[in-house]
Design an enzyme around this catalytic site. Structure first.
Site, PDB file in Angstrom:
ATOM      1  N   GLU A 112      -3.764   7.502  -4.218  1.00 24.41           N
ATOM      2  CA  GLU A 112      -4.283   6.956  -5.479  1.00 24.41           C
ATOM      3  C   GLU A 112      -5.678   7.508  -5.752  1.00 24.41           C
ATOM      4  O   GLU A 112      -6.467   7.641  -4.823  1.00 24.41           O
ATOM      5  CB  GLU A 112      -4.354   5.427  -5.379  1.00 24.41           C
ATOM      6  N   ARG A 170       0.860  -1.178   0.000  1.00 27.02           N
ATOM      7  CA  ARG A 170       0.000   0.000   0.000  1.00 27.02           C
ATOM      8  C   ARG A 170       0.901   1.233   0.000  1.00 27.02           C
ATOM      9  O   ARG A 170       1.918   1.266   0.693  1.00 27.02           O
ATOM     10  CB  ARG A 170      -0.915   0.027   1.240  1.00 27.02           C
ATOM     11  N   HIS A 199      -1.262   0.352  -9.863  1.00 34.74           N
ATOM     12  CA  HIS A 199      -1.857  -0.608  -8.919  1.00 34.74           C
ATOM     13  C   HIS A 199      -2.450  -1.824  -9.655  1.00 34.74           C
ATOM     14  O   HIS A 199      -3.658  -2.064  -9.627  1.00 34.74           O
ATOM     15  CB  HIS A 199      -2.927   0.066  -8.045  1.00 34.74           C
TER      16      HIS A 199
HETATM   17  C1  GLV Z   1      -4.666  -5.290  -3.969  1.00 36.09           C
HETATM   18  O1  GLV Z   1      -3.993  -4.344  -3.707  1.00 36.09           O
HETATM   19  C2  GLV Z   1      -5.410  -6.030  -3.000  1.00 36.09           C
HETATM   20  O2  GLV Z   1      -5.415  -5.663  -1.814  1.00 36.09           O
HETATM   21  O3  GLV Z   1      -6.067  -7.005  -3.385  1.00 36.09           O
END
Ligand code: GLV
Length: 317
Positions: A259, A230, A277
């Protein structure tokens, strides 16, 4: 029949587990806004959402009959778990089905950042490659390097398996010492010896800015930082400063502090590979995640207790 709010369209094959329920789902390509979620939540029994949806105390306060929130993600920092638990709402997530896909992406970033693939490709595409040069685009070798995994859950272990194929020495640090080979008890002890540091921790109050200016300064100037966990785990301003000054060799990032906006300083930083991401973004994995989330929602609605519940205490109340 229960009413299920789905914040953006899921593949048809992911809807089998919730057939027979009333589904509120936007048109293809559309995603419900926070306001739309809040507006609709009053009369729904379940929400199937995504990592970008903030399901916070205000949403739970409006939800009179909500039983379950199933987020189609392994991370669940988008949901206020305490507020959910206080409201008696189960929160489910999607562990286990995205480990290898995310580890593939983390390894792609390790390779791309270490070998400066973004800088060199950008030059080629923009006409900047005018002559072959012996000393241009010199990167760091991945094979034989020391990999420091921060966090040692399923995804980190999947990265470790890939690293073995590259003859890397694999070390890890976890909040609680694992007792396994390669465990370094202190994070501050791991950072100075790793050539590549790859982050695999959930976002919590303890991990926010875990990698800050002080810790970046502990890393080798030749090191590469990779983040597929993250964004807020890394202090982006401090990272930019380290890249700009050459204090850190390179970075490969899939996640960001705010984000989908990306810090302009990061966009301009040298030796940086930036992805939007996409850690779990393969056809098969996204389908498996969606199915796991809808199955969990269906199970809670049927009175069950799915194992992928984050706050199983709600079942005891
Ligand atoms: C992606 O970042 C997830 O948490 O699945």
């Amino acid at each position: 029949m229960a009413r299920i709010l789905i914040t953006s369209r899921l593949p048809d094959d992911a809807l089998d587990p919730i057939v027979g329920h009333e589904l509120m789902m936007p048109e293809p390509g559309k995603h419900l806004t926070t306001d739309e979620i809040a507006h609709s939540v009053r009369d729904v029994d379940a929400i199937v959402c995504h990592l970008k949806d903030r399901i916070d105390a205000a949403v739970f306060a409006l939800a009179s009959r909500l039983a379950v929130v199933a987020t189609v993600s392994v991370g669940y920092d988008n949901v206020d778990i305490d507020a959910a638990t206080r409201s008696g709402v189960a929160v489910c997530h999607t562990p286990g089905v995205l480990d290898d896909t995310t580890a593939d992406l983390a390894f792609a970033l390790i390779l791309a950042a270490s070998r400066l693939l973004s800088d060199s490709e950008r030059d080629l595409r923009t006409g900047g490659w005018t002559d072959w040069q012996f000393d241009a685009y010199l990167g760091r070798d991945v094979y034989g390097a020391t990999l420091g995994l921060v966090g040692y859950g399923r995804i980190a272990r999947a990265v470790a398996r890939r690293a073995e194929g590259f003859s890397m020495r694999v070390l890890h640090h976890a909040r609680r010492p694992t007792g396994l080979q390669g465990c370094v008890i202190e994070l501050d002890g791991l950072l100075p010896i790793a050539d590549v540091v790859s982050l695999h921790v959930p976002l919590t109050s303890e991990t926010r800015h875990l990698i800050d200016a002080r810790r970046l300064a502990l890393m080798k100037p030749t090191a590469v930082l990779v983040n597929t966990s993250r964004g807020p785990v890394v202090d982006e301003e401090a990272l930019c400063a380290a890249l700009e000054s050459g204090r850190l060799f390179a970075a490969g990032l899939d996640v960001y502090e705010n984000e989908p906006s990306v810090n302009p300083r990061l966009l301009a930083a040298p030796r940086t590979v930036l992805l939007p991401h996409v850690g779990s973004a393969s056809f098969a994995t996204r389908l498996a995640m969606a199915r796991l989330a809808t199955s969990a929602a269906a199970e809670v609605l049927a009175g069950g207790r799915p194992p992928n519940t984050v706050n199983p205490a709600v079942y005891e109340t």
